[in-house]
Design a protein around this motif. Sequence first.
Motif, short mmCIF file in Angstrom:
data_model
loop_
_atom_site.label_atom_id
_atom_site.label_comp_id
_atom_site.label_asym_id
_atom_site.label_seq_id
_atom_site.Cartn_x
_atom_site.Cartn_y
_atom_site.Cartn_z
N HIS A 91 1.04 -1.26 0.03
CA HIS A 91 0.09 -0.37 0.21
C HIS A 91 0.74 1.07 -0.38
CE1 HIS A 91 -3.91 -2.23 1.09
NE2 HIS A 91 -2.68 -3.16 1.84
N ILE A 96 0.82 4.86 -0.34
CA ILE A 96 -0.06 5.95 0.15
C ILE A 96 0.43 7.81 0.12
CG2 ILE A 96 -2.20 6.57 1.91
CD1 ILE A 96 -2.28 3.82 2.67
N TYR A 97 0.00 8.29 -0.37
CA TYR A 97 0.73 9.77 -0.95
C TYR A 97 -0.48 10.59 0.27
CZ TYR A 97 4.88 9.07 -3.88
OH TYR A 97 5.74 8.53 -4.40
N SER A 98 -2.46 9.76 0.12
CA SER A 98 -3.04 10.87 0.31
C SER A 98 -3.61 10.26 2.39
CB SER A 98 -4.29 10.86 -0.15
OG SER A 98 -4.54 9.47 -0.27
N GLY A 99 -3.78 11.69 2.61
CA GLY A 99 -4.00 11.40 4.29
C GLY A 99 -3.01 12.22 4.90
N GLN A 100 -4.03 12.29 6.29
CA GLN A 100 -2.88 12.41 7.51
C GLN A 100 -1.60 11.26 7.96
OE1 GLN A 100 -5.07 13.50 10.71
NE2 GLN A 100 -6.40 15.38 9.98
N ASN A 101 -1.36 10.20 7.08
CA ASN A 101 -0.86 9.69 7.60
C ASN A 101 -0.07 8.59 5.93
OD1 ASN A 101 1.56 8.32 9.45
ND2 ASN A 101 -0.39 6.63 9.70
N PRO A 102 0.64 9.35 5.46
CA PRO A 102 0.89 9.31 3.81
C PRO A 102 1.95 8.29 4.92
CG PRO A 102 2.12 11.49 4.59
CD PRO A 102 0.94 10.99 5.71
N THR A 103 2.00 6.80 4.05
CA THR A 103 3.45 5.84 4.08
C THR A 103 4.37 5.95 2.22
OG1 THR A 103 1.84 4.37 2.73
CG2 THR A 103 1.44 4.06 4.83
N SER A 133 -7.34 -2.84 5.28
CA SER A 133 -7.45 -3.15 7.30
C SER A 133 -7.31 -4.56 7.21
CB SER A 133 -9.24 -2.86 6.83
OG SER A 133 -10.21 -3.25 6.66
N ASN A 187 -4.53 11.17 -6.97
CA ASN A 187 -3.57 10.89 -5.52
C ASN A 187 -2.01 10.52 -5.40
OD1 ASN A 187 -4.05 8.63 -5.10
ND2 ASN A 187 -5.24 10.06 -2.38
N ASP A 211 -1.66 6.95 -5.01
CA ASP A 211 -1.93 5.95 -4.42
C ASP A 211 -2.20 4.66 -4.53
OD1 ASP A 211 -2.14 7.88 -1.96
OD2 ASP A 211 -3.78 7.66 -1.54
#
Length: 194
Positions: free
Chosen positions: A57, A59-66, A99, A180, A182
């Motif tokens: 995963h 993930i560039y978006s959201g409050q907790n990007p990886t 999840s 985004n 992701d």
Amino acid sequence: MAGAPISKTQLTILSFLLSLALVFVLGTAEDGFVRAMDRKLLGLKKEKFSHFRFYWHDIYSGQNPTALSIITPPANTSKNGFGSVSMIDDPLTEGPELSSKLLGKAQGFYALASQTEGALLMAMNFHIVQGKYNGSTLSILGRNQVFHKVREMPVIGGSGLFRFARGYVHASTYKYDPSNGDAVVEYNVYVLHY
């Protein structure tokens, strides 16, 4: 009952045989700094061939990007982002949903290394956090042509239960959001290890 005393000749022969045995057990020196080793001394037994499947995963978006962009090339030097570099700490999960059960993390970086196509240089460790492989890592280093259906990259090593690992991974995009950046990518890992 006491045995006969050992003669000087017998002692010399015994010393020679013990020295010879140590050379075979510990290995022989080559060039003064290298020696052949018996793999059993390191606890290496029979080599195994394993298949692992992870969902990666990014993930560039959201409050907790990886994934974080750490280098962005000047806009006028590249049409496709050549030279951009991202650092990752991406979850590796059992299923395609974020999840689902966390199996590990993909930690490292990737860079857009082609001026003409979407080809990344990937350098990452798959750090496993579940089961008997907990704490072990697999190291992946290779070219990822992101617009190909299946991409193959080499496994170049590992640590823990993956010492002396070698093999390859197949990466297939499961989901990508161009708005985004992701992505969810299925990784099938085929690896020889002890």
